[in-house]
Write a protein that holds these residues in place. Sequence first.
Motif, PDB file in Angstrom:
ATOM      1  N   SER A   1     -30.110  -5.292 -24.027  1.00  0.00           N
ATOM      2  CA  SER A   1     -29.014  -6.250 -24.237  1.00  0.00           C
ATOM      3  C   SER A   1     -28.549  -6.306 -25.685  1.00  0.00           C
ATOM      4  CB  SER A   1     -29.475  -7.657 -23.801  1.00  0.00           C
ATOM      5  OG  SER A   1     -29.876  -7.662 -22.450  1.00  0.00           O
ATOM      6  N   GLY A   2     -29.150  -5.505 -26.541  1.00  0.00           N
ATOM      7  CA  GLY A   2     -28.760  -5.508 -27.945  1.00  0.00           C
ATOM      8  C   GLY A   2     -29.292  -6.689 -28.720  1.00  0.00           C
ATOM      9  N   LEU A   3     -30.356  -7.313 -28.218  1.00  0.00           N
ATOM     10  CA  LEU A   3     -30.908  -8.510 -28.848  1.00  0.00           C
ATOM     11  C   LEU A   3     -32.175  -8.221 -29.642  1.00  0.00           C
ATOM     12  CD1 LEU A   3     -30.526 -10.935 -25.808  1.00  0.00           C
ATOM     13  CD2 LEU A   3     -28.951 -10.632 -27.726  1.00  0.00           C
ATOM     14  N   ALA A   4     -32.704  -7.003 -29.520  1.00  0.00           N
ATOM     15  CA  ALA A   4     -33.953  -6.675 -30.210  1.00  0.00           C
ATOM     16  C   ALA A   4     -33.860  -5.284 -30.808  1.00  0.00           C
ATOM     17  CB  ALA A   4     -35.134  -6.757 -29.236  1.00  0.00           C
TER      18      ALA A   4
ATOM     19  N   GLY B   1     -27.989 -17.152 -31.247  1.00  0.00           N
ATOM     20  CA  GLY B   1     -28.635 -16.790 -32.499  1.00  0.00           C
ATOM     21  C   GLY B   1     -28.892 -15.322 -32.703  1.00  0.00           C
ATOM     22  N   ALA B   2     -28.653 -14.504 -31.695  1.00  0.00           N
ATOM     23  CA  ALA B   2     -28.911 -13.070 -31.840  1.00  0.00           C
ATOM     24  C   ALA B   2     -27.727 -12.308 -31.269  1.00  0.00           C
ATOM     25  CB  ALA B   2     -30.208 -12.680 -31.122  1.00  0.00           C
ATOM     26  N   GLY B   3     -27.557 -11.094 -31.744  1.00  0.00           N
ATOM     27  CA  GLY B   3     -26.489 -10.247 -31.231  1.00  0.00           C
ATOM     28  C   GLY B   3     -25.426  -9.962 -32.277  1.00  0.00           C
ATOM     29  N   ARG B   4     -24.663  -8.937 -32.000  1.00  0.00           N
ATOM     30  CA  ARG B   4     -23.652  -8.454 -32.948  1.00  0.00           C
ATOM     31  C   ARG B   4     -22.584  -9.494 -33.242  1.00  0.00           C
ATOM     32  NH1 ARG B   4     -19.940  -3.061 -31.974  1.00  0.00           N
ATOM     33  NH2 ARG B   4     -20.465  -2.297 -34.056  1.00  0.00           N
ATOM     34  N   TRP B   5     -21.974 -10.059 -32.195  1.00  0.00           N
ATOM     35  CA  TRP B   5     -20.768 -10.858 -32.403  1.00  0.00           C
ATOM     36  C   TRP B   5     -21.027 -12.218 -33.026  1.00  0.00           C
ATOM     37  CZ3 TRP B   5     -17.184  -7.714 -32.890  1.00  0.00           C
ATOM     38  CH2 TRP B   5     -17.098  -6.566 -32.097  1.00  0.00           C
ATOM     39  N   PRO B   6     -22.082 -12.940 -32.649  1.00  0.00           N
ATOM     40  CA  PRO B   6     -22.330 -14.204 -33.346  1.00  0.00           C
ATOM     41  C   PRO B   6     -22.553 -14.017 -34.841  1.00  0.00           C
ATOM     42  CG  PRO B   6     -23.573 -14.130 -31.304  1.00  0.00           C
ATOM     43  CD  PRO B   6     -23.012 -12.752 -31.511  1.00  0.00           C
TER      44      PRO B   6
ATOM     45  N   LEU C   1     -35.235 -29.394 -28.002  1.00  0.00           N
ATOM     46  CA  LEU C   1     -35.389 -27.946 -27.921  1.00  0.00           C
ATOM     47  C   LEU C   1     -35.762 -27.485 -26.510  1.00  0.00           C
ATOM     48  CD1 LEU C   1     -37.322 -27.287 -31.263  1.00  0.00           C
ATOM     49  CD2 LEU C   1     -34.849 -27.439 -30.873  1.00  0.00           C
ATOM     50  N   PHE C   2     -35.688 -28.399 -25.539  1.00  0.00           N
ATOM     51  CA  PHE C   2     -36.060 -28.054 -24.164  1.00  0.00           C
ATOM     52  C   PHE C   2     -35.044 -27.093 -23.549  1.00  0.00           C
ATOM     53  CE2 PHE C   2     -36.195 -28.875 -19.561  1.00  0.00           C
ATOM     54  CZ  PHE C   2     -37.540 -28.669 -19.309  1.00  0.00           C
ATOM     55  N   GLU C   3     -33.760 -27.430 -23.668  1.00  0.00           N
ATOM     56  CA  GLU C   3     -32.699 -26.599 -23.103  1.00  0.00           C
ATOM     57  C   GLU C   3     -32.130 -25.680 -24.184  1.00  0.00           C
ATOM     58  OE1 GLU C   3     -31.894 -26.234 -20.094  1.00  0.00           O
ATOM     59  OE2 GLU C   3     -32.863 -27.932 -19.108  1.00  0.00           O
ATOM     60  N   VAL C   4     -32.765 -24.540 -24.359  1.00  0.00           N
ATOM     61  CA  VAL C   4     -32.281 -23.525 -25.301  1.00  0.00           C
ATOM     62  C   VAL C   4     -32.303 -22.201 -24.538  1.00  0.00           C
ATOM     63  CG1 VAL C   4     -32.523 -22.472 -27.578  1.00  0.00           C
ATOM     64  CG2 VAL C   4     -33.338 -24.806 -27.195  1.00  0.00           C
ATOM     65  N   PRO C   5     -31.210 -21.814 -23.907  1.00  0.00           N
ATOM     66  CA  PRO C   5     -31.226 -20.645 -23.023  1.00  0.00           C
ATOM     67  C   PRO C   5     -31.249 -19.325 -23.777  1.00  0.00           C
ATOM     68  CG  PRO C   5     -29.015 -21.538 -23.169  1.00  0.00           C
ATOM     69  CD  PRO C   5     -29.902 -22.493 -23.917  1.00  0.00           C
ATOM     70  N   GLY C   6     -31.875 -18.325 -23.154  1.00  0.00           N
ATOM     71  CA  GLY C   6     -31.804 -16.957 -23.631  1.00  0.00           C
ATOM     72  C   GLY C   6     -31.996 -16.794 -25.121  1.00  0.00           C
ATOM     73  N   GLU C   7     -31.003 -16.125 -25.742  1.00  0.00           N
ATOM     74  CA  GLU C   7     -31.079 -15.816 -27.168  1.00  0.00           C
ATOM     75  C   GLU C   7     -30.489 -16.910 -28.041  1.00  0.00           C
ATOM     76  OE1 GLU C   7     -27.187 -13.903 -25.743  1.00  0.00           O
ATOM     77  OE2 GLU C   7     -29.139 -14.491 -24.947  1.00  0.00           O
TER      78      GLU C   7
ATOM     79  N   ASN D   1     -36.933 -16.221 -28.510  1.00  0.00           N
ATOM     80  CA  ASN D   1     -36.644 -17.195 -27.462  1.00  0.00           C
ATOM     81  C   ASN D   1     -36.273 -16.502 -26.158  1.00  0.00           C
ATOM     82  OD1 ASN D   1     -36.374 -20.206 -27.118  1.00  0.00           O
ATOM     83  ND2 ASN D   1     -34.405 -19.539 -26.280  1.00  0.00           N
ATOM     84  N   PHE D   2     -35.512 -15.421 -26.246  1.00  0.00           N
ATOM     85  CA  PHE D   2     -35.153 -14.650 -25.048  1.00  0.00           C
ATOM     86  C   PHE D   2     -36.419 -14.145 -24.360  1.00  0.00           C
ATOM     87  CE2 PHE D   2     -34.169 -10.736 -22.841  1.00  0.00           C
ATOM     88  CZ  PHE D   2     -32.997 -11.027 -22.157  1.00  0.00           C
ATOM     89  N   VAL D   3     -37.333 -13.574 -25.131  1.00  0.00           N
ATOM     90  CA  VAL D   3     -38.571 -13.042 -24.558  1.00  0.00           C
ATOM     91  C   VAL D   3     -39.398 -14.162 -23.934  1.00  0.00           C
ATOM     92  CG1 VAL D   3     -40.786 -11.952 -25.134  1.00  0.00           C
ATOM     93  CG2 VAL D   3     -38.640 -11.020 -26.051  1.00  0.00           C
ATOM     94  N   LEU D   4     -39.509 -15.296 -24.618  1.00  0.00           N
ATOM     95  CA  LEU D   4     -40.275 -16.422 -24.078  1.00  0.00           C
ATOM     96  C   LEU D   4     -39.672 -16.934 -22.768  1.00  0.00           C
ATOM     97  CD1 LEU D   4     -41.052 -18.370 -27.358  1.00  0.00           C
ATOM     98  CD2 LEU D   4     -42.755 -17.329 -25.833  1.00  0.00           C
ATOM     99  N   GLU D   5     -38.362 -16.964 -22.674  1.00  0.00           N
ATOM    100  CA  GLU D   5     -37.716 -17.396 -21.429  1.00  0.00           C
ATOM    101  C   GLU D   5     -38.011 -16.425 -20.290  1.00  0.00           C
ATOM    102  OE1 GLU D   5     -35.054 -20.358 -20.823  1.00  0.00           O
ATOM    103  OE2 GLU D   5     -37.028 -20.653 -21.720  1.00  0.00           O
ATOM    104  N   ARG D   6     -38.039 -15.129 -20.589  1.00  0.00           N
ATOM    105  CA  ARG D   6     -38.373 -14.156 -19.550  1.00  0.00           C
ATOM    106  C   ARG D   6     -39.838 -14.263 -19.138  1.00  0.00           C
ATOM    107  NH1 ARG D   6     -34.282 -13.307 -17.007  1.00  0.00           N
ATOM    108  NH2 ARG D   6     -35.304 -11.500 -16.027  1.00  0.00           N
TER     109      ARG D   6
END
Length: 560
Positions: free
Chosen positions: A425-428, A526-531, A500-506, A403-408
Amino acid sequence: MRPGVIVLKFGGSVLTDEDDLRIAVHEVYRWRRLGWRVVAVVSAFAGRTDALLASYRLEGVFADPHATAAIMACGERESAARLVGCLDRLGVPAVLLDPCAIGLRARGGALDAMPLGFDRSLVAGSLEAVGCVVVPGFFASDGAGRIVTLGRGGSDLTALVVADGLRADRCVLVKDVDGLYEHDPAADGPRPRLFEQASYEDVLELDGSIVQHKAVRFARDRGIGFEVGCAGGASTTRVAACRSVLASERCRVRPTRVALLGLGVVGGGVLELLSHMPDRFECVAACVRDPRKHAESRERLGIALSTDAVEVASSGADVVVEAIGGVETARQSIEAALLAGSHVVTANKAVLAQHGRELQELAKLCGREPRTSAAVGGGTPMLEAVTRLDATSVRGVLNGTANFVLERLRIGETLEGAIAEAQRSGLAEADPSRDLDGRDARDKLRVIAQACDHAIDRVDISRADVRSARPGVRSRQIASLSPDGVARVAIEEVEAGDPLFEVPGEWNAVKITGSDGRSCVVRGRGAGRWPTAEAVIADLLDLQREASFTRKRGRSLATA
């Protein structure tokens, strides 16, 4: 049936410093993943109000008392804002609402006013929209628009006023003790007994250092029941118009012994969070690729390190946390842990997608239950919602990296640039292909299907690769499971009005429809160490609470 509303109040005895915001985060997340809507009322950090007053003092004379009240209110505003920031890091949506913004009114002296009520519409609307609201406690405004405070311990009163106005289902004053005692349990002499339930009158007989007496009188006059307990606790003291009952002696429970398989992105985050709860958890062993890289953790925390995952899993810890990834070694390690009598918490969707059902069967034979919340959605409590609603269909964004990549891509970034940014960003991962081509979402969809007892033969991912998205168009990698068992992951273009329209970044989001026709949308990072680490910690805390129930002995003693 609408989700319940719970008001949680965090006082200075709990929030001793900024690090202790983790305690409030764990507790808010605990109730959010159970499906509750949460209002968190926050006090200043311990000592912060006194420090603000000291900085305001001028030659021993205070200025206008309403100006003094405004200075004192800064502590609560600071801790509330920081809590919202911590929740955002985990991807837990929250709205900060100042008492003045919600029209919390009070009358009386500037430093000891009595609240009259507030405009519930803004709070109710925010709860409906995002599910969590954070309110600074302790202060309000008077009829002239000036800041007034509600007296020492006034955040208790704020919480009860908010609970009353919202007609909340529960109100818990979160303290540094597990309930109300006959007298201070830290004092010399015989250990006091704990109230299982207490009347307003008996609480007013206590010294008032735990619960503000003005708040207790407000609750009594309004007929509001509330609870007092510690963060993460399995039980509380219930305060109401009732006969006081003293609880039976509670067993002292040692810290839960945890073995970690992997100290990478997720496992390292879990270890850091556990290290801040030494009274609850003890990390006794860890499996790592290179023990030399983790020598500091071994020395500081006394952790036994090994490169053999199965050996660590078989060590007899109370709980084994599997965060090594992959399939075969993970499967062997989970089996070894279960056979050794350990509970298992895993964030590994790949092993669950391939071997989830057989691992569940083994766990039943061993009298254990694998906890898997972190395997799907990171900090988004999807599996809990799927189970709670008895889901028949699911449609959602399950991979935060894609989702992050698609937003970019939507805003004109190149694919290579978007992937590189996600990695920074530690997301991939270094190789993000499983995220981008739909295989990761496919595994998660299989785990969801297992949770809602759907039998699916295959998941179609033929149109799931983010490379098929059109530049400049809002697209999502959407995983769907229909009532007839058809499952697929595909790139879809979405329009305004789609959940699912407003789903920002990761972030992740999923619409779940239950067997009774009810539906809900669950959102979170949904992605990243802390979540992901927070979801693991939530599973560990759940296991610990359940263990405390099984250890509880006896019934109530005589009345107070």
